[in-house]
Design an enzyme around this catalytic site. Structure first.
Site, PDB file in Angstrom:
ATOM      1  N   CYS A 146      26.612  -9.585  -5.495  1.00 39.59           N
ATOM      2  CA  CYS A 146      28.351  -9.776  -5.056  1.00 39.59           C
ATOM      3  C   CYS A 146      28.203 -10.682  -3.914  1.00 39.59           C
ATOM      4  O   CYS A 146      29.087 -11.755  -3.883  1.00 39.59           O
ATOM      5  CB  CYS A 146      28.720  -8.892  -5.318  1.00 39.59           C
ATOM      6  SG  CYS A 146      29.213  -7.172  -4.921  1.00 39.59           S
ATOM      7  N   TYR A 147      27.502  -9.562  -2.514  1.00 41.87           N
ATOM      8  CA  TYR A 147      27.747 -10.561  -1.779  1.00 41.87           C
ATOM      9  C   TYR A 147      27.044 -11.980  -1.728  1.00 41.87           C
ATOM     10  O   TYR A 147      27.284 -12.963  -1.077  1.00 41.87           O
ATOM     11  CB  TYR A 147      27.438  -9.959  -0.395  1.00 41.87           C
ATOM     12  CG  TYR A 147      28.430  -8.352  -0.138  1.00 41.87           C
ATOM     13  CD1 TYR A 147      29.467  -9.067   0.331  1.00 41.87           C
ATOM     14  CD2 TYR A 147      27.941  -7.488   0.180  1.00 41.87           C
ATOM     15  CE1 TYR A 147      30.542  -7.953   1.086  1.00 41.87           C
ATOM     16  CE2 TYR A 147      28.742  -6.602   0.283  1.00 41.87           C
ATOM     17  CZ  TYR A 147      30.289  -6.818   0.778  1.00 41.87           C
ATOM     18  OH  TYR A 147      30.454  -6.271   1.664  1.00 41.87           O
TER      19      TYR A 147
END
Length: 343
Positions: A146-147
């Site tokens: 996600c990051y």
């Protein structure tokens, strides 16, 4: 044509989000729904928001249960996907939402994850140059972290255009608590999180760092190093990433802005906001959308890019479904929404 899909890890946040999206997908029939410790439980007891699937019973996560589907989503803890995937048929589309198959460098995997490298699969971020073609017809796909999704979307246009220096990239990201998974952790209790923010994984120790450097280096055509600091925000879901890098000599705001607008002009899920409007996580909640804004700090000679995504949708399950659509030759936007939720 309808495809059957199995979802492992269905009692967790990523698995639940996958089921939410697949339940509304016009071309997908949901098959086996599996879990580990929650096997045998009624889905509605662990994922009460999934009304249409509430009476389904979670099965054990085994290759025998997963085999026979057109698509298998592995929403399993890091290090658990590779063994299961290796036992699935080669003609099954297997999409790993964990980290097991994202990294190209075995040494980086061993350093950050402490186990043997399982190999590298096509990377499920189609907005990056060349990646969409690599997903078409693929039967193994690694969903980005996600990051990294937010960081790569924020900075890759500048590196592809040759407008950014590769040795002074700084990223600070704030994430909602769902990014840490569903397991009970004292520091993630509501009373601990509400009303405050805190950093973690400081000093280059976060496991997503090599994935970010891998993607940025590919975009730049040379080694890119970055300093990444994640922070925990008092919200359930969402990521706000602020990424900065030094620009190459002679590069100004207009050239930077044009590079980002050109990169995403035809993308259905990435939007450069009008000048002066800054991204907010609220605007992308529940959607597969990424909103970006850019500024140029002339004094420091740096570009600043803010990117917001929903960590469970574009950052995980939405990216997985988008990649599945491409691999199966479906409409890339099928089963996904651009619209956020407000208030």
């Amino acid at each position: 044509m309808t495809f059957t899909a199995a979802v492992s890890g269905a009692s967790g946040y990523a698995g639940g989000e996958l089921l939410r999206l697949l339940a509304n997908h016009p071309d997908i029939e949901i098959g086996a729904i599996t879990a580990h410790s929650n096997a045998g439980a009624r889905l509605g007891d662990v994922q009460p928001h999934l009304h249409s699937l509430a009476d389904r019973v979670l099965q054990e996560t085994t290759p025998d249960v997963l085999t026979g589907h057109d698509v298998v989503f592995l929403a399993l803890p890091h290090g658990a996907s590779a063994e299961v995937a290796a036992q699935l048929p080669a003609d099954t589309l297997v999409i790993d939402a964990g980290a097991d198959h994202r990294l190209e460098d075995p040494a980086a995997w061993t350093k950050f994850y402490g186990s043997a490298h399982a190999g590298t699969w096509p990377y499920g971020l189609p907005e990056l140059p060349g990646h969409r073609a690599g997903l078409a017809g693929a039967r193994r796909i690694a969903v980005p972290g996600c990051y990294p999704t937010s960081v790569l979307l924020a900075l890759c246009p500048g590196f592809v255009a040759g407008l950014l220096e590769s040795d002074d990239v700084v990223v600070v990201s704030a994430s909602g608590t769902s990014g840490a998974g569903k397991a009970v952790k004292p520091h993630l209790l509501g009373s601990e999180v509400m009303g405050g923010m805190s950093p973690y994984g400081v000093g280059g120790g976060h496991r997503h760092t090599p994935e970010m450097e891998q993607g940025l280096s590919r975009a730049a055509g040379k080694r890119v190093s970055l300093s990444f600091t994640p922070t925990l925000a008092p919200m359930a879901r969402g990521i706000l990433t602020t990424a900065t890098a030094r620009v190459t000599p002679g590069t100004g705001y207009a050239r930077l802005r044009q590079a980002w607008e050109d990169a995403y002009a035809a993308e259905p899920f990435v939007r450069m906001l009008p000048e002066g409007q800054w991204p907010t996580t609220k605007a992308v909640l529940g959607s597969n959308h990424a909103n970006l804004q850019l500024a140029f700090d002339d004094h420091a000679g740096r570009v600043i890019v803010s990117c917001v995504i929903d960590n469970l949708t574009k950052g995980t399950a939405g990216g997985a479904v988008q990649s599945m659509n491409i691999a199966l030759g479906l409409d890339e936007t099928a089963g996904l929404t651009i619209q956020g939720i407000a208030p």
